[in-house]
Design an enzyme around this catalytic site. Structure first.
Site, PDB file in Angstrom:
ATOM      1  N   CYS A  89       0.923  -1.259  -0.057  1.00 36.30           N
ATOM      2  CA  CYS A  89       0.020   0.093   0.091  1.00 36.30           C
ATOM      3  C   CYS A  89       0.805   1.218   0.051  1.00 36.30           C
ATOM      4  O   CYS A  89       1.462   1.461   0.726  1.00 36.30           O
ATOM      5  CB  CYS A  89      -1.030   0.000   1.248  1.00 36.30           C
ATOM      6  SG  CYS A  89      -1.891   1.505   1.270  1.00 36.30           S
ATOM      7  N   HIS A 127      -3.854  -4.130 -10.391  1.00 37.07           N
ATOM      8  CA  HIS A 127      -4.673  -2.927 -10.807  1.00 37.07           C
ATOM      9  C   HIS A 127      -5.283  -3.086 -12.113  1.00 37.07           C
ATOM     10  O   HIS A 127      -4.429  -3.409 -13.032  1.00 37.07           O
ATOM     11  CB  HIS A 127      -3.891  -1.653 -10.777  1.00 37.07           C
ATOM     12  CG  HIS A 127      -3.377  -1.352  -9.353  1.00 37.07           C
ATOM     13  ND1 HIS A 127      -4.242  -0.788  -8.219  1.00 37.07           N
ATOM     14  CD2 HIS A 127      -2.227  -1.572  -8.602  1.00 37.07           C
ATOM     15  CE1 HIS A 127      -3.582  -0.459  -7.165  1.00 37.07           C
ATOM     16  NE2 HIS A 127      -2.474  -0.995  -7.294  1.00 37.07           N
ATOM     17  N   GLU A 166     -10.746  -0.143  -4.098  1.00 36.29           N
ATOM     18  CA  GLU A 166      -9.846  -1.018  -3.552  1.00 36.29           C
ATOM     19  C   GLU A 166     -10.561  -2.334  -3.236  1.00 36.29           C
ATOM     20  O   GLU A 166     -11.356  -2.377  -2.392  1.00 36.29           O
ATOM     21  CB  GLU A 166      -9.074  -0.232  -2.410  1.00 36.29           C
ATOM     22  CG  GLU A 166      -8.139   0.753  -2.959  1.00 36.29           C
ATOM     23  CD  GLU A 166      -7.216   1.112  -1.805  1.00 36.29           C
ATOM     24  OE1 GLU A 166      -6.339   0.188  -1.223  1.00 36.29           O
ATOM     25  OE2 GLU A 166      -7.098   2.258  -1.268  1.00 36.29           O
ATOM     26  N   CYS A 182      -5.231   5.962  -3.367  1.00 37.49           N
ATOM     27  CA  CYS A 182      -4.461   4.765  -3.282  1.00 37.49           C
ATOM     28  C   CYS A 182      -3.078   4.954  -4.071  1.00 37.49           C
ATOM     29  O   CYS A 182      -3.258   5.476  -5.059  1.00 37.49           O
ATOM     30  CB  CYS A 182      -5.151   3.728  -4.187  1.00 37.49           C
ATOM     31  SG  CYS A 182      -4.429   2.265  -4.443  1.00 37.49           S
ATOM     32  N   GLY A 214      -2.298   2.598  -6.822  1.00 39.65           N
ATOM     33  CA  GLY A 214      -3.453   2.791  -7.878  1.00 39.65           C
ATOM     34  C   GLY A 214      -2.840   3.951  -8.695  1.00 39.65           C
ATOM     35  O   GLY A 214      -2.887   4.140 -10.024  1.00 39.65           O
TER      36      GLY A 214
END
Length: 280
Positions: free
Chosen positions: A72, A163, A212, A221, A224
């Site tokens: 993350c 993703h 998410e 994110c 992301g």
């Protein structure tokens, strides 16, 4: 009793527990317990800060549904702020072990506190089998996919977690509560998927909303944002080796997709409060 710190990266908020000297039993269940908004602390999940044999520190992160994530970007910036601000390191360049490898952090200090963190996120993965995407294609770039009853063009990237990036106008009007789960649980994605809906404002500026896996729509994110910049570059919407600004619901990140395939991400990390909670 469990002592914790609430932190966020652009509104992507987690509960952080210092496990350098103590252990937390059943972190998956604790993540579900503590993440409930209105009924508990409320967060997008849980982050444990642990000792590492291969880096300065180790991070484990759990989503709000208790599933463990590999990486993350917003959370790792907050780990950098936590360990420096709490006097656990004097380094302004440090390494953090994650399930997706060791990441290097560079800390920007203001008034003896971390204000911004730059993270070397490592190399973006575009090989479909390694993301993973259930396809015979080597790469899944700008491919049409039927989701629900609509056709979307997806570009899939892994930044340590998977993703799917969709370029689309007027993303504020999207009903992510309805369509997000359809992407997350699509048969193409055996490990589920994080989904970014991206509006290209110009060749150096993107606007993004994210669904998410395991947490739903979040304000930001980091991985992301990086995946969106990579997707923008490989689809010739943004230049390589350039700092691209990504507008998220919680604020702005910058990311650079470099010629060597690696991605640099920079953004803020914010302390909210410290607390202690009963957990049986």
């Amino acid at each position: 009793m469990v002592s914790f710190t609430k932190m966020h990266g652009l509104g992507n908020d987690y509960v952080y527990v210092n496990c350098l000297e103590n252990t937390l039993d059943d972190p998956a269940r604790f993540s579900v317990f503590v993440s409930r908004r209105h009924f508990c602390v409320g967060s997008d999940g849980l982050v444990l800060i642990l000792p590492s044999d291969t880096a300065d520190f180790k991070m484990r992160m759990f989503n709000a549904d208790g599933s463990e994530g590999r990486m993350c970007g917003n959370a790792i910036r907050c780990v950098g702020k936590y360990v420096y601000d709490h006097g656990l390191t004097e380094k302004t360049e440090l390494t953090v072990e994650t399930l997706s490898g060791i990441k290097t952090l560079r800390l920007s200090i203001k008034h003896d506190k971390v204000e911004l963190v730059e993270v070397d996120m490592g190399k973006a993965v575009l090989t479909a089998a390694d993301i993973p995407v259930a396809t015979e294609l080597e790469r899944f770039i700008n491919q049409p996919v039927m989701v629900g009853h609509k056709l979307y063009n997806l570009t899939c990237v892994s930044m340590g977690n998977p993703h799917a990036v969709i370029f689309k106008n007027e993303i504020d009007a999207l009903n992510l509560e309805e369509i997000g789960p359809q992407f997350e649980h699509h048969k193409l994605f055996p490990d589920r998927i994080n989904t970014e809906f991206v509006e290209v404002l110009d060749d150096h500026t993107l606007k993004m909303r994210v669904w998410e896996r395991g947490s739903g729509e979040t304000f930001a994110c980091g991985t992301g944002a990086c995946a969106s910049v990579v997707a923008a570059v490989v689809n010739s919407r943004c230049p390589r080796d350039a700092e691209i600004t990504v507008h998220l619901r919680g604020g702005d990140l910058t990311a650079t997709y470099r010629s060597d395939g690696s991605v640099l991400m920079k953004g803020s990390a914010t302390h909210v409060f410290d607390g202690c909670i009963d957990f049986e």
